[in-house]
Each structure stands twice: as structure tokens, then as C-alpha cells.
Design an enzyme around this catalytic site. Structure first.
Site, PDB file in Angstrom:
ATOM      1  N   ILE A  23      16.180   2.373  -1.989  1.00 31.83           N
ATOM      2  CA  ILE A  23      14.755   2.635  -1.739  1.00 31.83           C
ATOM      3  C   ILE A  23      13.911   1.430  -2.117  1.00 31.83           C
ATOM      4  CG2 ILE A  23      12.769   4.027  -2.447  1.00 31.83           C
ATOM      5  CD1 ILE A  23      14.649   5.458  -0.561  1.00 31.83           C
ATOM      6  N   CYS A  24      14.202   0.812  -3.252  1.00 29.05           N
ATOM      7  CA  CYS A  24      13.387  -0.302  -3.732  1.00 29.05           C
ATOM      8  C   CYS A  24      13.230  -1.386  -2.681  1.00 29.05           C
ATOM      9  CB  CYS A  24      14.002  -0.896  -4.999  1.00 29.05           C
ATOM     10  SG  CYS A  24      13.232  -2.442  -5.511  1.00 29.05           S
TER      11      CYS A  24
ATOM     12  N   GLU B 279      -6.501  12.398  -9.685  1.00 30.23           N
ATOM     13  CA  GLU B 279      -5.620  12.318 -10.850  1.00 30.23           C
ATOM     14  C   GLU B 279      -5.861  13.533 -11.742  1.00 30.23           C
ATOM     15  OE1 GLU B 279      -3.111  11.980 -13.521  1.00 30.23           O
ATOM     16  OE2 GLU B 279      -3.030  10.361 -12.038  1.00 30.23           O
TER      17      GLU B 279
ATOM     18  N   ALA C  19       1.704  10.934  -4.061  1.00 30.59           N
ATOM     19  CA  ALA C  19       2.330   9.936  -4.933  1.00 30.59           C
ATOM     20  C   ALA C  19       2.338  10.480  -6.355  1.00 30.59           C
ATOM     21  CB  ALA C  19       1.578   8.611  -4.854  1.00 30.59           C
TER      22      ALA C  19
ATOM     23  N   HIS D 151      -2.609 -26.729 -19.470  1.00 27.77           N
ATOM     24  CA  HIS D 151      -4.006 -26.586 -19.030  1.00 27.77           C
ATOM     25  C   HIS D 151      -4.202 -27.338 -17.718  1.00 27.77           C
ATOM     26  CE1 HIS D 151      -8.383 -26.398 -19.269  1.00 27.77           C
ATOM     27  NE2 HIS D 151      -8.395 -27.693 -18.948  1.00 27.77           N
TER      28      HIS D 151
END
Length: 464
Positions: A40-41, A202, A267, A443
């Protein structure tokens, strides 16, 4: 030959890795996969969704090109081409796994498998094409499937699961996403960037409930700013689908209301694929649907191992890969595994902005009795993030105040799914705050925010 040292049932990121490692250690290995190598992944999850999200990211950049001094016309989405690219990415990687199987002399059987009887120390594995394999050891890596909600049935058109959500034939104007975990939020992010009006439902009191509270709050603020509607603490009642779309009954705060949309994506989690594989013929034990294993991934039946989603959370592709190696090394040379410490497994959500974490949340650290120091550094104070035009978010680090141990790290912002590995390695090496403080970060980079967050935890931040 149909006799093997190890037969792996399931060719996903755990199964095929287990087979490769077993072969490397001199074992004769086979993989049985019922659909697509990579599981599935690779075929319907991790990889193709990232391809979709990349298309959405490109569209977003074009929409905001003027912010960078670039004049372009309005972006036009060719949905069929977007989906085609996503599927092509999945196919490319799936074929690559086939090459790895040949390279490592692993025999692949494309079929469904079921455990059979044990005879003379060899376990029978019956395939649905009539073939019977025998193996000294079997690794179960059958993964999981999308969890259903009682009374709500996906029809593949108006109410869909992840598969149909990844291959839309047309974009809806309005969309309801049920569940705000990683899968739900990634789909919400993709569709919103494609111009769809998205509402996320949710049941809990915050989105991305597995994340640190502070990160969840920042994510909700960012999604709301993008125009995504977030509905928390709601219970989904009756859902009906018709020609005009979907109507959902929402219960929350003592009231009931109806919400309509063109489409709904479910989901709400996953359930382990343990049915129909012959566990009734073994002493393998389950706990709330998942296979119980020890640190070496052994089950209650000698010679049978279980890895990945079927052996419990966290349901992330990199966990079964690691577990597959543990199982193979125990089979080959009796190496006792230490299992997978859940707090050492990084979690990544590839929405916009990205979310990543490892270790304990602030609340979990306090609940565990730690005296903690917490550092924060916002990307709005990071030169690289500002130059990228993507300075929304922050990096949060949590340390034990007495030992300096890094207890957890939580991020939201640009490319944090790539940055999190720095803290994963730090935890693995039992790095202290002093080691991180004395490390030189290049940096200008986003990683400088990681350094500054550590400094901030101990009152030494330079640039904020």
C-alpha cells in the site's frame, strides 16, 4: 523448489526488506504478494500521495510567483496529468523492487497466502493459485486496510477512501474530510491547494491529535488561514449520498446540524489485515486486532514473526522496514532484537506547512515525571526561511533539565520532514544539550533553527 528458509507474506516496505536482509544473510527467501510489490505504501499511500502533494506545491508556487518578482499567467490544473504522474511514480518504484528481488535471488509469488499445518519443523503456506510452499520460518507482513465507520459505506464516487481520493476523475467544488490524522490532513492540504473548498471533521478537541499540542494549534491556524474549515469535537451521525453529493449529520455541543458537500473522504485510521491468513491454525495472539510480538518480532507461535502495521502502531512505513531487518537477523543468526521504541520512530505529515516529530510531547514528558526545559525558535527569524518565502512555523525541543537528554522534538514549517532526522540521530546517540549546542550548523540553512531551539531551551538563543 517450493521449500524455503523463510517465506514472507506481504511485499510491502516491511516484507520485501525482510526478504532482502534474509537473503543477504544466506537464507533462501520468498515473498508472497497478492497485488503489487511495494504494498500500500508504495502503490497507494506514501509515494503517490507525495507526488500529488508536489503537484499541489508547484501550483501554489505559481499562484504566488509574483511575490518573488516573477510574472506568469494563472495556473491551470490538468487533473488527468496530475494523477498520471502520481501513478507513474508509483509504478517506477514498484518495478524497482522487482529488480531488487531478482538481484537478491528472492522468489516472488503473486498470490494470496494462508498459513497451513506444521509438519517436521516446516510450515505450509497455501497460495490461492493452488501452490503450496513450505518454510522453516514465516514473516507476516500483510499490513492494514482503511477502517470503516459504522453505518457509512464508501461508494467510490461520493464517499471515498484513500484509493479513490488519489485518483479523482474530476475535482469536487466542496469536500468533507473525516479525520485529521496524517492521511486526512494531507488530502485536505492537496485538495485545498487545488482550489477545493475543504472542511475537516475531527472527533477530538484538536487536529493532528498525535502531535504536540502547540504544534497542533499552529497547524490549525495555518490551515484556517489557507481557507480550510476545521470542525473539532464533532460526532459524525448519519451520512447519505445521492446524485447531488453527500449530506452528513454532525453532533456536537448539544446541537445537530447538516453539512453538505460534493464528496467525502474517510480517513479515520486503519485495521490490521489478519483475517483469512490462517492464524486460527497457530498460537499467534491478537490484541485489539493486532498481532502481539516480542522484541525480535516473534509471535506466540514458534517460527512465525509479524512486522509492520499488523503488529501495531505507529503505522508508518519506516517502522516495518526496521522490524523486517530485526526479524530476518533473528531468523538467520538468533540475534535478539530490542524491538522498536515507539518514541524513537519519527512521524512526518507532508501537508503545507509540513509537520514532523520524534520523542515525547511536552505533555507526555511532564506526565512521565520529567523536570523539563523547552526551547522554541520560529522560522520567521530564520534567514533561509525568509529567503524562501516560507517562514511560517517553528521548531520546539524538549530536554530533561537534570540530564540534558533530548526528550522530544516537534516541528512545523518548511522541509521539516527532512530536518527531523537530525534529532532522530541525536536521540539514538543519546546526545545531550551540550553536544547539540557545540555543533556547528551551516549558514544560511533551515537547520540553524534546530540549533537555536536547543539554545533557547537553556536561555542562550542568539537570534530571537
Amino acid at each position: 523448489m517450493s521449500s524455503f528458509d523463510v517465506v514472507v507474506i506481504g511485499g510491502g516496505p516491511g516484507g520485501y526488506v525482510a526478504a532482502i536482509r534474509a537473503s543477504q544473510l544466506g537464507l533462501r527467501a520468498a515473498v508472497v504478494e497478492r497485488e503489487n510489490m511495494g504494498g500500500i505504501c508504495l502503490n497507494w499511500g506514501c509515494i503517490p500521495t507525495k507526488a500529488l502533494l508536489r503537484s499541489a506545491e508547484v501550483k501554489h508556487m505559481i499562484d504566488h510567483a509574483a511575490d518573488f518578482g516573477i510574472k506568469v499567467g494563472a495556473a491551470e490544473v490538468d487533473l488527468a496529468a496530475v494523477v498520471k504522474r502520481s501513478r507513474a511514480v508509483a509504478r517506477q518504484l514498484s518495478s524497482g523492487i522487482g529488480h531488487l528481488m531478482k538481484k537478491n535471488k528472492i522468489e516472488v509469488f503473486m498470490a494470496s497466502a494462508k498459513l497451513g499445518k506444521l509438519s517436521g519443523g516446516m510450515r505450509e503456506v497455501a497460495l490461492d493459485d493452488g501452490t503450496t510452499l513450505t518454510a522453516k520460518n514465516v514473516v507476516l507482513a500483510t499490513g492494514a486496510k482503511a477502517r470503516d465507520l459504522p453505518g457509512i459505506t464508501a461508494d467510490g464516487e461520493h464517499i471515498v477512501t484513500y484509493r479513490d481520493a488519489m485518483t479523482p476523475k474530476a475535482m469536487p467544488k466542496t469536500l468533507i474530510v473525516v479525520g485529521s490524522g496524517a492521511i486526512g490532513i494531507e488530502f485536505a492540504s492537496f485538495y485545498a491547494d487545488m482550489g477545493v473548498e475543504v472542511t475537516v471533521l475531527e472527533a477530538m478537541d484538536r487536529i493532528l491529535p498525535a502531535e504536540d499540542h502547540e504544534i497542533s494549534a499552529m497547524a490549525e491556524k495555518a490551515f484556517t488561514k489557507r481557507g480550510i474549515t476545521i470542525r473539532k469535537g464533532v460526532k459524525l451521525g448519519q451520512v447519505t449520498a445521492g446524485k447531488s453529493g453527500v449530506t452528513a449529520s454532525l453532533e456536537g455541543g448539544g446541537t445537530t446540524e447538516e453539512l453538505t458537500a460534493d464528496r467525502m473522504i474517510l480517513a479515520v485510521g486503519i485495521t490490521a489485515n489478519t483475517d483469512g491468513i490462517g492464524l486460527e491454525n497457530t498460537k499467534v495472539k491478537l490484541d485489539r486486532g493486532h498481532v502481539i510480538t516480542d522484541g525480535s518480532m516473534r509471535t506466540g507461535e514458534a517460527g512465525i514473526y509479524a512486522i509492520g502495521d499488523m503488529s501495531g502502531a505507529p503505522w508508518l512505513a519506516h517502522k516495518p522496514s526496521h522490524e523486517g531487518i530485526i526479524a530476518a537477523e533473528h531468523i538467520a543468526r538468533g540475534a535478539e532484537g530490542h524491538g522498536v521504541e515507539k518514541t524513537d520512530v519519527p512521524g512526518c505529515t507532508y501537508c503545507r506547512p509540513q509537520v514532523a516529530s520524534v520523542g515525547l510531547t511536552e505533555q507526555a514528558a511532564r506526565d512521565a515525571g520529567h523536570d523539563i526545559k523547552v526551547g522554541r525558535f520560529p522560522f520567521l527569524a530564520n534567514g533561509k526561511a525568509i529567503a524562501l518565502g516560507d517562514d511560517d512555523g517553528m521548531i520546539k525541543t524538549i530536554f530533561d533539565a537534570k540530564t540534558g537528554a533530548l526528550l522530544g522534538a516537534h516541528m512545523i514549517g518548511p522541509e521539516v520532514t527532512e530536518l527531523i532526522q537530525g534529532y532522530v540521530i541525536a536521540r539514538k546517540l543519546e546526545t545531550t544539550e551540550e553536544d547539540l549546542m557545540h555543533t556547528i550548523f551551516p549558514h544560511p540553512t533551515l537547520s540553524e533553527a534546530m540549533h537555536e531551539s536547543v539554545l533557547d531551551a537553556f536561555g542562550k538563543a542568539i537570534h530571537f
